[in-house]
Motif scaffolding. Structure first.
Motif, PDB file in Angstrom:
ATOM      1  N   GLU A  73       0.814  -1.270   0.064  1.00 39.30           N
ATOM      2  CA  GLU A  73      -0.012   0.034  -0.114  1.00 39.30           C
ATOM      3  C   GLU A  73       0.810   1.372   0.081  1.00 39.30           C
ATOM      4  O   GLU A  73       2.099   1.258   0.214  1.00 39.30           O
ATOM      5  N   THR A  74       0.179   2.397  -0.336  1.00 35.82           N
ATOM      6  CA  THR A  74       0.716   3.621   0.019  1.00 35.82           C
ATOM      7  C   THR A  74       0.565   4.511   1.031  1.00 35.82           C
ATOM      8  O   THR A  74      -0.736   4.700   1.418  1.00 35.82           O
ATOM      9  N   LEU A  75       1.574   4.990   1.827  1.00 39.71           N
ATOM     10  CA  LEU A  75       0.975   5.828   2.897  1.00 39.71           C
ATOM     11  C   LEU A  75       1.174   7.309   2.449  1.00 39.71           C
ATOM     12  O   LEU A  75       2.222   7.796   2.050  1.00 39.71           O
ATOM     13  N   GLU A  76       0.069   8.127   2.897  1.00 36.95           N
ATOM     14  CA  GLU A  76       0.303   9.608   2.660  1.00 36.95           C
ATOM     15  C   GLU A  76       0.053  10.312   3.673  1.00 36.95           C
ATOM     16  O   GLU A  76      -0.957   9.765   4.667  1.00 36.95           O
ATOM     17  N   VAL A  77       0.750  11.393   4.164  1.00 38.48           N
ATOM     18  CA  VAL A  77       0.668  12.279   5.355  1.00 38.48           C
ATOM     19  C   VAL A  77       0.281  13.611   4.660  1.00 38.48           C
ATOM     20  O   VAL A  77       0.886  14.153   3.689  1.00 38.48           O
ATOM     21  N   VAL A  78      -0.818  14.244   5.201  1.00 34.27           N
ATOM     22  CA  VAL A  78      -1.355  15.465   4.637  1.00 34.27           C
ATOM     23  C   VAL A  78      -1.539  16.458   5.673  1.00 34.27           C
ATOM     24  O   VAL A  78      -2.230  15.923   6.709  1.00 34.27           O
ATOM     25  N   SER A  79      -1.280  17.497   5.502  1.00 32.93           N
ATOM     26  CA  SER A  79      -1.687  18.616   6.741  1.00 32.93           C
ATOM     27  C   SER A  79      -3.213  18.683   6.461  1.00 32.93           C
ATOM     28  O   SER A  79      -3.996  18.550   5.776  1.00 32.93           O
ATOM     29  N   LEU A  80      -3.639  19.603   7.760  1.00 27.28           N
ATOM     30  CA  LEU A  80      -4.942  19.951   7.751  1.00 27.28           C
ATOM     31  C   LEU A  80      -5.469  21.150   6.721  1.00 27.28           C
ATOM     32  O   LEU A  80      -6.716  21.102   6.265  1.00 27.28           O
ATOM     33  N   THR A  81      -4.496  21.706   5.971  1.00 28.09           N
ATOM     34  CA  THR A  81      -5.008  22.599   5.138  1.00 28.09           C
ATOM     35  C   THR A  81      -4.778  22.037   3.737  1.00 28.09           C
ATOM     36  O   THR A  81      -4.802  22.587   2.513  1.00 28.09           O
ATOM     37  N   LEU A 131       8.786  10.735  10.675  1.00 30.03           N
ATOM     38  CA  LEU A 131       8.194  11.878  10.255  1.00 30.03           C
ATOM     39  C   LEU A 131       9.067  13.022  10.688  1.00 30.03           C
ATOM     40  O   LEU A 131       9.336  13.346  11.889  1.00 30.03           O
ATOM     41  N   ASP A 132       9.891  13.917   9.557  1.00 28.46           N
ATOM     42  CA  ASP A 132      10.300  15.178   9.918  1.00 28.46           C
ATOM     43  C   ASP A 132       9.434  16.085   9.441  1.00 28.46           C
ATOM     44  O   ASP A 132       9.536  16.911   8.657  1.00 28.46           O
ATOM     45  N   ILE A 133       8.402  16.238  10.428  1.00 26.23           N
ATOM     46  CA  ILE A 133       7.400  17.282  10.271  1.00 26.23           C
ATOM     47  C   ILE A 133       7.135  18.073  11.520  1.00 26.23           C
ATOM     48  O   ILE A 133       7.402  17.551  12.859  1.00 26.23           O
ATOM     49  N   PRO A 134       6.688  19.512  11.507  1.00 29.25           N
ATOM     50  CA  PRO A 134       6.352  20.063  12.707  1.00 29.25           C
ATOM     51  C   PRO A 134       5.501  19.652  13.835  1.00 29.25           C
ATOM     52  O   PRO A 134       4.534  18.538  13.125  1.00 29.25           O
ATOM     53  N   LYS A 135       5.317  19.856  14.866  1.00 33.54           N
ATOM     54  CA  LYS A 135       4.094  19.330  15.907  1.00 33.54           C
ATOM     55  C   LYS A 135       2.978  19.904  15.215  1.00 33.54           C
ATOM     56  O   LYS A 135       2.700  20.989  14.705  1.00 33.54           O
ATOM     57  N   GLY A 136       1.808  19.019  15.313  1.00 29.59           N
ATOM     58  CA  GLY A 136       0.684  19.599  14.866  1.00 29.59           C
ATOM     59  C   GLY A 136      -0.280  18.264  14.589  1.00 29.59           C
ATOM     60  O   GLY A 136       0.206  17.141  14.793  1.00 29.59           O
ATOM     61  N   CYS A 137      -1.509  18.780  13.891  1.00 29.72           N
ATOM     62  CA  CYS A 137      -2.225  17.759  13.558  1.00 29.72           C
ATOM     63  C   CYS A 137      -2.106  17.242  12.174  1.00 29.72           C
ATOM     64  O   CYS A 137      -2.051  18.214  11.363  1.00 29.72           O
ATOM     65  N   TYR A 138      -2.321  16.008  11.545  1.00 32.03           N
ATOM     66  CA  TYR A 138      -2.328  15.716  10.239  1.00 32.03           C
ATOM     67  C   TYR A 138      -3.125  14.502   9.909  1.00 32.03           C
ATOM     68  O   TYR A 138      -3.647  13.872  10.979  1.00 32.03           O
ATOM     69  N   ILE A 139      -3.447  14.345   8.839  1.00 31.02           N
ATOM     70  CA  ILE A 139      -4.139  13.189   8.326  1.00 31.02           C
ATOM     71  C   ILE A 139      -3.263  12.205   7.659  1.00 31.02           C
ATOM     72  O   ILE A 139      -2.429  12.497   6.630  1.00 31.02           O
ATOM     73  N   VAL A 140      -3.417  10.703   7.948  1.00 30.83           N
ATOM     74  CA  VAL A 140      -2.456   9.895   7.553  1.00 30.83           C
ATOM     75  C   VAL A 140      -3.597   8.849   6.778  1.00 30.83           C
ATOM     76  O   VAL A 140      -4.684   8.506   7.206  1.00 30.83           O
ATOM     77  N   LYS A 141      -3.258   8.544   5.497  1.00 30.02           N
ATOM     78  CA  LYS A 141      -4.019   7.567   4.810  1.00 30.02           C
ATOM     79  C   LYS A 141      -3.049   6.407   4.228  1.00 30.02           C
ATOM     80  O   LYS A 141      -1.928   6.733   3.831  1.00 30.02           O
ATOM     81  N   VAL A 142      -3.583   5.236   4.747  1.00 33.46           N
ATOM     82  CA  VAL A 142      -2.714   3.954   4.150  1.00 33.46           C
ATOM     83  C   VAL A 142      -4.035   3.066   3.555  1.00 33.46           C
ATOM     84  O   VAL A 142      -4.717   2.937   4.158  1.00 33.46           O
ATOM     85  N   GLY A 143      -3.740   2.978   2.153  1.00 32.13           N
ATOM     86  CA  GLY A 143      -5.020   2.189   1.308  1.00 32.13           C
ATOM     87  C   GLY A 143      -6.055   2.755   1.494  1.00 32.13           C
ATOM     88  O   GLY A 143      -6.135   4.122   1.600  1.00 32.13           O
ATOM     89  N   LYS A 144      -7.127   2.305   2.202  1.00 27.32           N
ATOM     90  CA  LYS A 144      -8.314   2.966   2.394  1.00 27.32           C
ATOM     91  C   LYS A 144      -8.654   3.268   3.828  1.00 27.32           C
ATOM     92  O   LYS A 144      -9.882   3.795   4.068  1.00 27.32           O
TER      93      LYS A 144
END
Length: 104
Positions: free
Chosen positions: A57-65, A83-96
């Protein structure tokens, strides 16, 4: 404007959420087959994601924007992703499977 964008993003997350088990009906009436018997799990530990049962599967990390921050192909049954991203909330999608995560 920001409040409306957050409402739309939240609505999109709720719409994309799919149950862990997917079922399909067979040709014969009254008989069901389980199509997907593996459960994809996503665990967050500080800035590390642990993804299980998602090989291929493919993992995607998306910001709330809505900005895509990371896209990675899952190569093994159990994979750690730093993950080398700043603190905060994110959306993670793996497959469905879609989850909201918090990096602290």
């Amino acid at each position: 404007m920001t409040r409306k964008l957050l409402k739309l993003t939240f609505a999109a997350v709720l719409t994309l959420t799919v149950p862990m088990s997917l079922w399909a009906v067979s040709e014969e009436p009254g008989i069901e087959q389980q199509v997907n018997d593996r459960e994809i799990t996503i665990t967050v530990q500080q800035s590390t994601l642990l993804v299980n049962n998602a090989q291929g599967e493919t993992l995607e990390v998306v910001s709330l924007t809505g900005n895509q921050l990371l896209k990675v192909k899952i190569e093994s049954p159990s994979q750690r992703i730093e993950l080398d991203i700043p603190k905060g909330c994110y959306i993670v999608k793996v497959g469905k499977v879609v989850r909201k995560i918090a990096i602290r």
